[in-house]
Design a protein around this motif. Sequence first.
Motif, PDB file in Angstrom:
ATOM      1  N   ALA A  79       0.827  -1.207   0.000  1.00 61.64           N
ATOM      2  CA  ALA A  79       0.000   0.000   0.000  1.00 61.64           C
ATOM      3  C   ALA A  79       0.863   1.260   0.000  1.00 61.64           C
ATOM      4  CB  ALA A  79      -0.929  -0.001   1.210  1.00 61.64           C
ATOM      5  N   GLN A  80       2.047   1.147   0.568  1.00 63.59           N
ATOM      6  CA  GLN A  80       2.947   2.301   0.658  1.00 63.59           C
ATOM      7  C   GLN A  80       3.818   2.480  -0.586  1.00 63.59           C
ATOM      8  OE1 GLN A  80       5.203   1.578   4.225  1.00 63.59           O
ATOM      9  NE2 GLN A  80       3.357   1.419   5.486  1.00 63.59           N
ATOM     10  N   HIS A  81       3.973   1.418  -1.401  1.00 60.71           N
ATOM     11  CA  HIS A  81       4.921   1.461  -2.524  1.00 60.71           C
ATOM     12  C   HIS A  81       4.228   1.019  -3.812  1.00 60.71           C
ATOM     13  CE1 HIS A  81       8.353   1.980   0.194  1.00 60.71           C
ATOM     14  NE2 HIS A  81       7.862   0.996   0.925  1.00 60.71           N
ATOM     15  N   SER A  82       4.210   1.889  -4.792  1.00 61.70           N
ATOM     16  CA  SER A  82       3.722   1.467  -6.107  1.00 61.70           C
ATOM     17  C   SER A  82       4.776   0.587  -6.776  1.00 61.70           C
ATOM     18  CB  SER A  82       3.430   2.681  -6.986  1.00 61.70           C
ATOM     19  OG  SER A  82       4.654   3.318  -7.358  1.00 61.70           O
ATOM     20  N   VAL A  83       4.363  -0.154  -7.780  1.00 66.00           N
ATOM     21  CA  VAL A  83       5.308  -0.974  -8.526  1.00 66.00           C
ATOM     22  C   VAL A  83       6.335  -0.095  -9.228  1.00 66.00           C
ATOM     23  CG1 VAL A  83       5.542  -2.550 -10.500  1.00 66.00           C
ATOM     24  CG2 VAL A  83       3.777  -2.951  -8.771  1.00 66.00           C
ATOM     25  N   THR A  84       5.914   1.028  -9.733  1.00 64.69           N
ATOM     26  CA  THR A  84       6.850   1.966 -10.362  1.00 64.69           C
ATOM     27  C   THR A  84       7.918   2.411  -9.373  1.00 64.69           C
ATOM     28  OG1 THR A  84       5.146   2.745 -11.889  1.00 64.69           O
ATOM     29  CG2 THR A  84       7.063   4.171 -11.563  1.00 64.69           C
ATOM     30  N   GLU A  85       7.520   2.711  -8.142  1.00 61.69           N
ATOM     31  CA  GLU A  85       8.487   3.110  -7.116  1.00 61.69           C
ATOM     32  C   GLU A  85       9.431   1.963  -6.771  1.00 61.69           C
ATOM     33  OE1 GLU A  85       5.980   4.254  -3.928  1.00 61.69           O
ATOM     34  OE2 GLU A  85       5.369   6.153  -4.831  1.00 61.69           O
ATOM     35  N   LEU A  86       8.872   0.770  -6.645  1.00 63.88           N
ATOM     36  CA  LEU A  86       9.697  -0.388  -6.298  1.00 63.88           C
ATOM     37  C   LEU A  86      10.717  -0.696  -7.385  1.00 63.88           C
ATOM     38  CD1 LEU A  86       6.992  -2.733  -4.737  1.00 63.88           C
ATOM     39  CD2 LEU A  86       8.823  -1.507  -3.531  1.00 63.88           C
ATOM     40  N   ASN A  87      10.353  -0.419  -8.630  1.00 58.40           N
ATOM     41  CA  ASN A  87      11.281  -0.680  -9.726  1.00 58.40           C
ATOM     42  C   ASN A  87      12.497   0.228  -9.688  1.00 58.40           C
ATOM     43  OD1 ASN A  87      11.387  -2.683 -11.718  1.00 58.40           O
ATOM     44  ND2 ASN A  87       9.359  -2.097 -12.470  1.00 58.40           N
ATOM     45  N   GLU A  88      12.413   1.323  -8.941  1.00 59.41           N
ATOM     46  CA  GLU A  88      13.561   2.207  -8.786  1.00 59.41           C
ATOM     47  C   GLU A  88      14.537   1.692  -7.734  1.00 59.41           C
ATOM     48  OE1 GLU A  88      14.119   4.915 -10.719  1.00 59.41           O
ATOM     49  OE2 GLU A  88      12.337   4.205 -11.813  1.00 59.41           O
ATOM     50  N   LYS A  89      14.115   0.714  -6.954  1.00 59.65           N
ATOM     51  CA  LYS A  89      14.957   0.169  -5.891  1.00 59.65           C
ATOM     52  C   LYS A  89      15.927  -0.867  -6.463  1.00 59.65           C
ATOM     53  CE  LYS A  89      12.665   2.416  -2.648  1.00 59.65           C
ATOM     54  NZ  LYS A  89      13.281   3.520  -1.875  1.00 59.65           N
ATOM     55  N   SER A  90      17.007  -1.089  -5.742  1.00 62.37           N
ATOM     56  CA  SER A  90      18.004  -2.065  -6.182  1.00 62.37           C
ATOM     57  C   SER A  90      17.545  -3.486  -5.874  1.00 62.37           C
ATOM     58  CB  SER A  90      19.333  -1.811  -5.471  1.00 62.37           C
ATOM     59  OG  SER A  90      19.221  -2.122  -4.087  1.00 62.37           O
ATOM     60  N   ASP A  91      18.168  -4.444  -6.523  1.00 56.33           N
ATOM     61  CA  ASP A  91      17.880  -5.855  -6.230  1.00 56.33           C
ATOM     62  C   ASP A  91      18.163  -6.161  -4.758  1.00 56.33           C
ATOM     63  OD1 ASP A  91      17.206  -6.318  -8.883  1.00 56.33           O
ATOM     64  OD2 ASP A  91      19.209  -6.972  -9.436  1.00 56.33           O
ATOM     65  N   TYR A  92      19.243  -5.595  -4.239  1.00 62.95           N
ATOM     66  CA  TYR A  92      19.601  -5.819  -2.837  1.00 62.95           C
ATOM     67  C   TYR A  92      18.514  -5.264  -1.907  1.00 62.95           C
ATOM     68  CZ  TYR A  92      22.030  -5.079   1.610  1.00 62.95           C
ATOM     69  OH  TYR A  92      22.371  -5.049   2.938  1.00 62.95           O
ATOM     70  N   TRP A  93      18.028  -4.066  -2.185  1.00 61.57           N
ATOM     71  CA  TRP A  93      16.984  -3.472  -1.346  1.00 61.57           C
ATOM     72  C   TRP A  93      15.741  -4.349  -1.358  1.00 61.57           C
ATOM     73  CZ3 TRP A  93      11.986  -1.748  -1.522  1.00 61.57           C
ATOM     74  CH2 TRP A  93      11.566  -0.888  -0.513  1.00 61.57           C
ATOM     75  N   LEU A  94      15.343  -4.816  -2.520  1.00 62.65           N
ATOM     76  CA  LEU A  94      14.162  -5.677  -2.609  1.00 62.65           C
ATOM     77  C   LEU A  94      14.355  -6.940  -1.782  1.00 62.65           C
ATOM     78  CD1 LEU A  94      13.448  -5.387  -6.446  1.00 62.65           C
ATOM     79  CD2 LEU A  94      12.198  -4.249  -4.604  1.00 62.65           C
ATOM     80  N   GLU A  95      15.533  -7.555  -1.882  1.00 63.28           N
ATOM     81  CA  GLU A  95      15.822  -8.772  -1.128  1.00 63.28           C
ATOM     82  C   GLU A  95      15.723  -8.533   0.374  1.00 63.28           C
ATOM     83  OE1 GLU A  95      17.162 -12.430   0.337  1.00 63.28           O
ATOM     84  OE2 GLU A  95      16.356 -11.912  -1.623  1.00 63.28           O
ATOM     85  N   MET A  96      16.169  -7.382   0.825  1.00 64.75           N
ATOM     86  CA  MET A  96      16.238  -7.113   2.262  1.00 64.75           C
ATOM     87  C   MET A  96      14.884  -6.803   2.891  1.00 64.75           C
ATOM     88  SD  MET A  96      19.328  -7.612   3.215  1.00 64.75           S
ATOM     89  CE  MET A  96      19.540  -6.747   4.775  1.00 64.75           C
ATOM     90  N   GLN A  97      13.824  -6.678   2.103  1.00 64.49           N
ATOM     91  CA  GLN A  97      12.509  -6.358   2.682  1.00 64.49           C
ATOM     92  C   GLN A  97      11.879  -7.553   3.382  1.00 64.49           C
ATOM     93  OE1 GLN A  97      11.960  -3.039   2.768  1.00 64.49           O
ATOM     94  NE2 GLN A  97      13.965  -3.248   1.764  1.00 64.49           N
ATOM     95  N   GLY A  98      12.315  -8.767   3.052  1.00 64.03           N
ATOM     96  CA  GLY A  98      11.847  -9.917   3.805  1.00 64.03           C
ATOM     97  C   GLY A  98      10.846 -10.781   3.077  1.00 64.03           C
ATOM     98  N   ARG A  99      10.151 -11.608   3.837  1.00 68.65           N
ATOM     99  CA  ARG A  99       9.283 -12.653   3.302  1.00 68.65           C
ATOM    100  C   ARG A  99       7.896 -12.118   2.949  1.00 68.65           C
ATOM    101  NH1 ARG A  99      10.480 -17.872   4.941  1.00 68.65           N
ATOM    102  NH2 ARG A  99       8.576 -18.434   3.808  1.00 68.65           N
ATOM    103  N   LEU A 100       7.376 -12.593   1.833  1.00 76.51           N
ATOM    104  CA  LEU A 100       5.991 -12.330   1.457  1.00 76.51           C
ATOM    105  C   LEU A 100       5.065 -13.110   2.384  1.00 76.51           C
ATOM    106  CD1 LEU A 100       6.560 -12.600  -2.366  1.00 76.51           C
ATOM    107  CD2 LEU A 100       5.874 -10.520  -1.173  1.00 76.51           C
ATOM    108  N   THR A 101       3.890 -12.546   2.653  1.00 80.41           N
ATOM    109  CA  THR A 101       3.045 -13.121   3.699  1.00 80.41           C
ATOM    110  C   THR A 101       1.662 -13.568   3.248  1.00 80.41           C
ATOM    111  OG1 THR A 101       2.323 -10.883   4.281  1.00 80.41           O
ATOM    112  CG2 THR A 101       4.183 -11.802   5.525  1.00 80.41           C
ATOM    113  N   GLU A 102       1.204 -13.129   2.086  1.00 78.23           N
ATOM    114  CA  GLU A 102      -0.122 -13.534   1.615  1.00 78.23           C
ATOM    115  C   GLU A 102      -0.186 -13.350   0.098  1.00 78.23           C
ATOM    116  OE1 GLU A 102      -3.402 -10.889   2.669  1.00 78.23           O
ATOM    117  OE2 GLU A 102      -1.941  -9.340   3.240  1.00 78.23           O
ATOM    118  N   PRO A 103      -1.117 -14.015  -0.567  1.00 79.22           N
ATOM    119  CA  PRO A 103      -1.214 -13.868  -2.028  1.00 79.22           C
ATOM    120  C   PRO A 103      -1.641 -12.451  -2.408  1.00 79.22           C
ATOM    121  CG  PRO A 103      -3.040 -15.176  -1.183  1.00 79.22           C
ATOM    122  CD  PRO A 103      -2.096 -15.001  -0.051  1.00 79.22           C
TER     123      PRO A 103
END
Length: 755
Positions: A91-115
Amino acid sequence: MADGKARYAPYNSPAGGWGAAAATAKVLLEQSVVTKGSRALLAMNQPGGFKCPSCAFPDADCTKKLEFCENGAKALAHEATKFRVTRDFFAQHSVTELNEKSDYWLEMQGRLTEPMRYDAASDRYVPIAWDDAFATIGRHLRALDSPDHAEFYTSGRTPNEAAFLYSIFVREFGTNNFPDCSNMCHEPTSRGLPPAIGVGKGTVVLEDFEHAEAIFVIGQNTGTNSPRMMTNLVEARKRGVPIVAVNPMPERALIRFTEPQDIVQMATFGSTPIASEFVHIRIGGDLALIKGMMKVMFEREAAGETILDHDFLSEHTVGMESIRDEVVSLDWADIVRVSGIDEAQIRRCAEIYIRSKATIICYGMGITQHREGSRLVRQIANLLLLRGNFGKPGAGISPIRGHSNVQGDRTVGIDEKPSQAYLDRVRDVFGFEPPRDYGHHTVEAVEAMHRGTAKVFIALGGNFVRAIPDTERSYAAMRKLDLTVAITTKLNRGHLIHGKEALLLPVVARSERIETEAGEQFVTIEDSMSNVTASRGVLAPASPDLLPEVEIVCRMAMATLPDSKVPWASYIADYGPIRDKIAEVYPSIYTDFSKHIENPAGFHLDIPPRRRVWPTPNGKANFLPLPGLEVNDVVDDPAMLRLATVRSHDQFNTTIYSYNDRYRGVYNDRMVLFMSAEDRAARGLEAGARIALETIARDGITRRVEGLTVIDYPMSRGAVAGYYPELNPLLPLDYYDEISGTPAAKSIPVKVIAA
């Protein structure tokens, strides 16, 4: 971006040792799992525990309490992390915003929790019920004009049970489109070896390292990509076994290594020298080295020595004479020029091989990722055949596979080119007629996306878009799809480069318990030496809304095939009947599967060449030619350098654990280019210069990566290296081995463009 200033400093300490111990402690602390992670590490690769989610190297005899390595600990820590990606995060991050993040940053956000599903109106992922997610998949698949308009990808992390059911579901659906992670790494082994020895797997088991009299490690960075193998190499060196390391890039672990489990070495800051001979090969020079060694052998035979195993050759092989004639005709000057090493060293390597009565040749993607990768693998087999190095203790061919169970997935049906005999067994066991035409490998799947004929892409694990070549063009191809489905544990780039509709389906991880109505379940894993063992997670799942991979596969099938002849619902609760079906489809290698898997050490699948039985059409081991000395296209450009894309030490496949690569002396940076000082000076560059790399290609497409820092490194002349996946944009989609379809990522022709 990395935190902190980029720094480059040579690493002169041994690999392993206190550096590995400190890195293990650091990653457990970073992921806030010191207690939980430490407890889980004690169960990893142990009887009754779970198999490492990282590399596919076999377990030892389990007498060790700590049967894991630094990178296995990193994989577990990132899997067991306390961090969570929830609906609030999306809810806080659009896909466009997330695409600006690095692969490392994405990895460090942790485990997905629901579909989750992609909502185009808000450009965000939003929650979706599991039933609705499966209904969406079924609706899209049933609406296709042809089953061949869907692509079904598999990651090597997937266990046998889920991979087997996935293969049955997709074939009942009506296609053999199985692009797989092995297409991008060891497919030349799977396609290259069968015509030579009858199987597409290695013939070595772990115990063979105890009997080997010589070990060759070609194109493989053992200390980073399969660190537990270092124990076997250390023990071999302590016995005086010569180890020949062949690589255009010297790797720290194959120079000196300290075993973290060796209390005396750790206490005294000691280490073991590993490579008795380092062969500083040119990129693509392996064929010239192999033929040079064979030339020495044939010359000495012609001079009256008995070098070859004539009894073995006459009883078990055909075709040696044509190999001999071609090799003998080669000129030493050409062999030296193409290999990049001098004749004296080639003769030393040949002497090591000749003196050994039992030789193992290990190899990695430095062999397979060339334009002639499949035929190059056969030349290793040729060399081993000359002295009968199959079917005896301490000898054989040993491809060092990457991801845990990447080999097992292929064994149980993830294969775009299935045999007709296998398809007959699927028909007889499950009662439907499977498709008979070949399907798509990875490159063909992306080509189908480009054409617009592929409409649906389902990924059982992995980070497909970061692993494949031609990054920008491949991103555009993925975005043409109607639906992308990611069955995954954590957020990655592949979830942000998606189709018009997209689903994220979170799964129970390897280290976590699988509880069903029938009780706790286990899965099975095949390592790179064909040993199959049980894997039982010990941690609680990261979220109550996760599902096991087996259940996800079954429910996709139920939503897609309402009239299926397969009892999908029955497999969700009890995995035993799945293994029974595997045994029915593969009666020669999985006989009594359920009984054999009760052995805590597992069991080895039958590899006939270990018994000097050759399941080839003629019943013999075949010498197969690769004329000449080149394994890549010859490029007429004096500015050309050959680029090999490599992993850092803080990386596994596309997963980035940090911006450091301590064994190569790189800190807080991944946009680097390793180059010899001589090649740098010849281009008028200063150390630390910022440059761009551009691919030398014939298709008129400009492929360039900017902002690389040149680092002086003892590369062979004409060779450069940089990190994968950052340099994937330089690899053309059509630059691959034609037999296997494997992209030639270790031999990309490039030129330096000054900043």
